[in-house]
Scaffold this motif. Structure first.
Motif, PDB file in Angstrom:
ATOM      1  N   ARG A 198      51.235  49.549 -44.171  1.00 45.57           N
ATOM      2  CA  ARG A 198      52.627  49.902 -44.463  1.00 45.57           C
ATOM      3  C   ARG A 198      53.035  49.499 -45.877  1.00 45.57           C
ATOM      4  O   ARG A 198      53.578  50.304 -46.642  1.00 45.57           O
ATOM      5  CB  ARG A 198      53.541  49.230 -43.443  1.00 45.57           C
ATOM      6  CG  ARG A 198      55.027  49.451 -43.709  1.00 45.57           C
ATOM      7  CD  ARG A 198      55.880  48.657 -42.731  1.00 45.57           C
ATOM      8  NE  ARG A 198      57.273  48.728 -43.133  1.00 45.57           N
ATOM      9  CZ  ARG A 198      57.844  47.944 -44.036  1.00 45.57           C
ATOM     10  NH1 ARG A 198      57.118  47.043 -44.667  1.00 45.57           N
ATOM     11  NH2 ARG A 198      59.123  48.057 -44.339  1.00 45.57           N
ATOM     12  N   HIS A 229      44.450  63.294 -38.853  1.00 42.11           N
ATOM     13  CA  HIS A 229      45.629  62.417 -38.796  1.00 42.11           C
ATOM     14  C   HIS A 229      45.970  61.918 -40.188  1.00 42.11           C
ATOM     15  O   HIS A 229      45.126  61.314 -40.848  1.00 42.11           O
ATOM     16  CB  HIS A 229      45.364  61.211 -37.890  1.00 42.11           C
ATOM     17  CG  HIS A 229      44.980  61.592 -36.491  1.00 42.11           C
ATOM     18  ND1 HIS A 229      43.680  61.889 -36.140  1.00 42.11           N
ATOM     19  CD2 HIS A 229      45.732  61.729 -35.372  1.00 42.11           C
ATOM     20  CE1 HIS A 229      43.629  62.183 -34.852  1.00 42.11           C
ATOM     21  NE2 HIS A 229      44.864  62.103 -34.359  1.00 42.11           N
ATOM     22  N   LYS A 230      47.190  62.171 -40.611  1.00 43.05           N
ATOM     23  CA  LYS A 230      47.627  61.675 -41.909  1.00 43.05           C
ATOM     24  C   LYS A 230      48.359  60.345 -41.740  1.00 43.05           C
ATOM     25  O   LYS A 230      48.873  60.041 -40.673  1.00 43.05           O
ATOM     26  CB  LYS A 230      48.538  62.705 -42.589  1.00 43.05           C
ATOM     27  CG  LYS A 230      47.783  63.959 -43.026  1.00 43.05           C
ATOM     28  CD  LYS A 230      48.672  64.869 -43.861  1.00 43.05           C
ATOM     29  CE  LYS A 230      47.876  66.093 -44.339  1.00 43.05           C
ATOM     30  NZ  LYS A 230      48.701  66.992 -45.144  1.00 43.05           N
ATOM     31  N   VAL A 231      48.399  59.577 -42.814  1.00 40.26           N
ATOM     32  CA  VAL A 231      49.063  58.275 -42.771  1.00 40.26           C
ATOM     33  C   VAL A 231      50.572  58.480 -42.805  1.00 40.26           C
ATOM     34  O   VAL A 231      51.088  59.189 -43.678  1.00 40.26           O
ATOM     35  CB  VAL A 231      48.621  57.404 -43.969  1.00 40.26           C
ATOM     36  CG1 VAL A 231      49.393  56.092 -43.996  1.00 40.26           C
ATOM     37  CG2 VAL A 231      47.129  57.134 -43.881  1.00 40.26           C
ATOM     38  N   GLY A 232      51.255  57.879 -41.859  1.00 39.57           N
ATOM     39  CA  GLY A 232      52.709  58.014 -41.791  1.00 39.57           C
ATOM     40  C   GLY A 232      53.394  57.153 -42.828  1.00 39.57           C
ATOM     41  O   GLY A 232      52.979  56.022 -43.092  1.00 39.57           O
ATOM     42  N   ALA A 264      41.531  55.784 -46.937  1.00 46.72           N
ATOM     43  CA  ALA A 264      41.611  55.794 -45.472  1.00 46.72           C
ATOM     44  C   ALA A 264      42.406  54.592 -44.987  1.00 46.72           C
ATOM     45  O   ALA A 264      42.112  53.451 -45.340  1.00 46.72           O
ATOM     46  CB  ALA A 264      40.206  55.769 -44.860  1.00 46.72           C
ATOM     47  N   ASN A 265      43.428  54.873 -44.193  1.00 43.58           N
ATOM     48  CA  ASN A 265      44.236  53.887 -43.472  1.00 43.58           C
ATOM     49  C   ASN A 265      44.832  52.774 -44.332  1.00 43.58           C
ATOM     50  O   ASN A 265      44.654  51.590 -44.044  1.00 43.58           O
ATOM     51  CB  ASN A 265      43.401  53.263 -42.335  1.00 43.58           C
ATOM     52  CG  ASN A 265      44.298  52.537 -41.333  1.00 43.58           C
ATOM     53  OD1 ASN A 265      45.484  52.827 -41.205  1.00 43.58           O
ATOM     54  ND2 ASN A 265      43.732  51.584 -40.612  1.00 43.58           N
ATOM     55  N   ASP A 273      38.469  60.720 -40.013  1.00 40.63           N
ATOM     56  CA  ASP A 273      39.278  61.848 -40.489  1.00 40.63           C
ATOM     57  C   ASP A 273      38.893  62.223 -41.923  1.00 40.63           C
ATOM     58  O   ASP A 273      38.788  63.404 -42.276  1.00 40.63           O
ATOM     59  CB  ASP A 273      40.771  61.487 -40.452  1.00 40.63           C
ATOM     60  CG  ASP A 273      41.313  61.447 -39.035  1.00 40.63           C
ATOM     61  OD1 ASP A 273      40.704  62.071 -38.155  1.00 40.63           O
ATOM     62  OD2 ASP A 273      42.335  60.779 -38.819  1.00 40.63           O
ATOM     63  N   LEU A 332      44.308  59.552 -45.584  1.00 39.45           N
ATOM     64  CA  LEU A 332      44.136  59.872 -44.161  1.00 39.45           C
ATOM     65  C   LEU A 332      44.103  58.610 -43.309  1.00 39.45           C
ATOM     66  O   LEU A 332      43.932  57.493 -43.814  1.00 39.45           O
ATOM     67  CB  LEU A 332      42.861  60.693 -43.970  1.00 39.45           C
ATOM     68  CG  LEU A 332      42.886  62.026 -44.761  1.00 39.45           C
ATOM     69  CD1 LEU A 332      41.495  62.549 -44.964  1.00 39.45           C
ATOM     70  CD2 LEU A 332      43.762  63.048 -44.063  1.00 39.45           C
ATOM     71  N   LEU A 333      44.270  58.810 -42.011  1.00 41.06           N
ATOM     72  CA  LEU A 333      44.461  57.681 -41.104  1.00 41.06           C
ATOM     73  C   LEU A 333      43.189  56.890 -40.849  1.00 41.06           C
ATOM     74  O   LEU A 333      43.214  55.666 -40.758  1.00 41.06           O
ATOM     75  CB  LEU A 333      45.039  58.173 -39.764  1.00 41.06           C
ATOM     76  CG  LEU A 333      45.416  57.096 -38.757  1.00 41.06           C
ATOM     77  CD1 LEU A 333      46.476  56.171 -39.325  1.00 41.06           C
ATOM     78  CD2 LEU A 333      45.913  57.722 -37.467  1.00 41.06           C
ATOM     79  N   THR A 334      42.050  57.576 -40.689  1.00 40.02           N
ATOM     80  CA  THR A 334      40.798  56.882 -40.390  1.00 40.02           C
ATOM     81  C   THR A 334      39.686  57.374 -41.294  1.00 40.02           C
ATOM     82  O   THR A 334      39.791  58.440 -41.919  1.00 40.02           O
ATOM     83  CB  THR A 334      40.376  57.113 -38.920  1.00 40.02           C
ATOM     84  OG1 THR A 334      40.050  58.499 -38.761  1.00 40.02           O
ATOM     85  CG2 THR A 334      41.452  56.697 -37.945  1.00 40.02           C
ATOM     86  N   SER A 367      41.879  49.447 -44.607  1.00 34.58           N
ATOM     87  CA  SER A 367      42.469  48.700 -43.484  1.00 34.58           C
ATOM     88  C   SER A 367      42.664  47.217 -43.798  1.00 34.58           C
ATOM     89  O   SER A 367      43.705  46.642 -43.471  1.00 34.58           O
ATOM     90  CB  SER A 367      41.599  48.842 -42.227  1.00 34.58           C
ATOM     91  OG  SER A 367      41.499  50.185 -41.850  1.00 34.58           O
TER      92      SER A 367
END
Length: 655
Positions: free
Chosen positions: A616, A30-33, A612-613, A642, A637-639, A582
């Motif tokens: 916005r 999952h990539k970061v949007g 990671a993560n 990942d 990456l999202l997590t 995060s």
């Protein structure tokens, strides 16, 4: 056709089976949007609105006709107009009992608190007549009881005395007191109007506990003058000066009749307070005990003529209601600046106490208190008070507690109290002529004992040692130096704590919880295991100019320490550094620059940087600064899971 359809189905099944096999062996990353672009002005407007208008104060005015908006505007300024339509006899009965009860408590307290501020006794009574009336119309709290309070009276008296001696120049001292009260009100109203109420939160709870406790001891020590009948007493407030003054006059300055009166009634007041605490239904016993003490002691002195034996008495309280004092306020000259400085400090302390009391009782009765409206109400109240011969007033905790327990329903209880004070000023002040000063000292001592909160101090020690240092710093500053010094220490330590937390944020090394894809702090979870060849670090703060270099250096130190351990154990070196972002709520240009330097330092060590993560706001700035292009979007990456799968596929599969 049927045969062709069967072949198609078989191919779909094989394709599905193949894709499932691929997912099992190569999990989807999952990539970061990247959030959609927003108008910069709208984004800035949203940020400002959330900072200063988080409660959306104009929401009630939306989609309303002009006539309705006018009514809502009046109700916003005068909350009494909102609830007065539903007022009934049942509510009035509760307010009447509460108002009479707090009036019996406030009258003797006001006389004593005025002396604490080095003012004539009537000014204490004046301050419980006009300000509560103003607050009743503009305040939003149902339970707060308005009047002079011990801590603000002491603070004001001490700061004024440092500028003008009240005994040598009483008229100038009084003028400066009204000037300070005027600017205290202006400060409070301005903070509320500009919605800057969050500034009072910079005085931490721990610092307030220490400051209040120190002030309580200082106030109690100051009362030894009246309690022991000492005529010559130090003007200083620190414990060393006061005790030196007390014991220095022990041979010839103490009056045994005064000590007997003070001790016996102090014992009575403390016993009444104990009864009120033990049985909540008997709260009225402790509430009326001060007035009973005044009545009995006054009668005793009148009958025995104890004043001829050296027992000091009040002697005179001016009769009649508040005279105007607008002509006494300094609007020019050096005294204007002195009054402004004293008023700002006193106003902020008064505001802190009132807002804390209001929030406490609002939460107990489950209603919302608008802090900014409260500040405007308190400010207007003190401005009006300054032009009607009052000094700084605020919410009193002891009276508010009595008000609450007496069953008050609305701010009408303050109106009832004001009416009783008005009647006292008009008709009853001559009766206080023979009231001994010792009884006023006893009332103040019994009132301020409750400000020393041992349980809160012990709890602060258990929770946060730095908070305890702030608490004790404020406490000892007040007791051994002065009220202003204690306040300065309290504010300084509170700011120091904020600066330390901002400039030295926490970082942690993460490991994987066995049989999961969850990564947590290895110090909190010893069973968590590190991933071979990968170092995972979490940053627990926004990355700003104040901490960006520290965070970069701390991450590199983690990496150096880890590499030394691996080298000593003959294990493979670190190839990837994953930064869990995060908790990073924001980042500025200095933060971006620190990440760029970190990236270059890692390149020299043949270590790849992976993020990671990021949130916005952070991902927006990473793209705007081209840092995302520098490290590669496939490295954001999202997590953490990942990121680990990307860096060490074999580790990602071992769940």
């Amino acid at each position: 056709m049927a045969h062709h359809s069967d072949d198609t189905k078989e191919m779909d099944i094989r394709s599905l089976s193949s894709s499932q096999h691929q997912v099992q062996n190569f999990p989807y990353i999952h990539k970061v949007g990247l959030p959609p672009k927003q108008n910069l002005f709208n984004e800035f407007k949203t940020t400002v609105k959330e900072t200063f208008f988080a409660d959306d104060p104009l929401r009630h005015f939306k989609d309303q006709p002009k006539s309705r908006k006018f009514i809502l505007g009046l109700q916003a300024i005068f909350p009494i107009l909102r609830w007065v339509r539903n007022y009934n006899f049942s509510k009035f009965r509760g307010d009447l009992i509460a108002g009479l009860t707090i009036a019996s408590l406030c009258i003797p307290q006001d006389i004593g608190y005025a002396k604490l501020a080095n003012l004539e006794p009537q000014y204490g009574l004046y301050s419980s007549f006009v300000p509560p009336l103003v607050y009743s119309f503009m305040g939003s709290s149902r339970d707060i009881a308005i009047g002079p309070v011990a801590v603000v009276s002491l603070l004001l008296g001490t700061m004024l005395q440092n500028e003008i001696d009240s005994s040598e120049n009483a008229a100038e001292y009084l003028r400066l007191a009204f000037t300070a009260t005027f600017f205290a009100g202006i400060t409070q109203a301005t903070l509320g109007f500009l919605r800057l109420g969050f500034l009072i939160d910079f005085l931490s709870h721990a610092a307030v506990v220490g400051f209040m406790g120190g002030a309580a001891i200082t106030i109690a020590l100051q009362q030894l003058k009246g309690f022991l009948g000492i005529k010559k007493f130090t003007k200083k407030t620190d414990i060393v000066s006061v005790l030196h003054s007390v014991f220095g006059s022990a041979n010839h300055g103490w009056n045994w009749q005064t000590i007997v009166i003070g001790s016996s009634f102090l014992a009575f007041l403390l016993f009444a307070k104990y009864i009120g605490k033990k049985n909540k239904k008997l709260f009225w016993v402790s509430a009326i005990a001060p007035l009973i003490s005044v009545v009995l002691s006054t009668f005793f002195v009148y009958v025995t003529h104890a004043e001829k034996q050296g027992v000091q008495i009040v002697r005179h309280i001016d009769k009649g209601i508040n005279p105007p004092s607008i002509d006494k306020i300094y609007f020019t000259g050096d005294n204007l600046l002195k009054g402004f400085r004293i008023g700002v400090v006193a106003g902020m302390i008064a505001l802190t106490e009132a807002v804390a009391i209001g929030r406490t009782f609002a939460s107990m009765k489950d209603y919302q208190l608008d802090g900014n409206k409260e500040m405007v109400a308190l400010g207007v109240m003190n401005v009006v008070g300054s032009i009607t011969s009052c000094y700084v007033t605020t919410g009193s905790f002891s009276r508010s507690a009595v008000n609450y327990m007496a069953g008050c329903q609305t701010a009408v209880s303050n109106i009832i109290m004001s009416i009783v004070v008005f009647l006292t000023l008009e008709f009853l002040t001559p009766l206080f002529k023979y009231t001994p000063n010792a009884i006023l000292s006893s009332i103040i001592i019994s009132a301020v004992i409750g400000l020393i909160d041992f349980e809160a101090a012990i709890l602060i020690w258990k929770i946060d040692k730095f908070d305890f240092i702030a608490c004790m710093g404020a406490f000892f500053g007040v007791v051994f130096a002065s009220v202003e010094t204690g306040l300065l220490i309290a504010v300084s330590i509170s700011f120091a704590k904020i600066l330390l937390q901002v400039t030295r944020p926490r970082t942690a090394i993460l490991g994987r919880i066995p049989r999961t894809n969850v990564y947590r702090n290895i110090q909190q979870y010893p069973e968590a295991t590190k991933v071979p060849g990968v170092l995972i670090v979490r940053v627990d703060s926004a990355i700003y100019f104040s901490n960006s270099n520290y965070i970069r250096e701390r991450i590199l130190r983690w990496l150096t320490d880890e590499e030394e351990q691996l080298k000593a154990s003959c294990l493979p070196k670190i190839q990837f550094l994953i930064v869990e972002m995060s908790p990073v709520t924001d980042i500025d240009t200095s933060g971006i620059h620190a990440l760029e330097e970190l990236y270059r330092s890692l390149q020299k060590r043949d270590v790849q940087l992976v993020l990671a993560n990021p949130g916005r706001a952070v991902i927006d700035k990473l793209h705007a600064s081209s840092f995302a292009d520098l490290i590669g979007e496939d490295k954001i990456l999202l997590t953490v899971a990942d990121a680990v799968v990307t860096c060490a596929p074999q580790a990602g599969e071992e769940v």
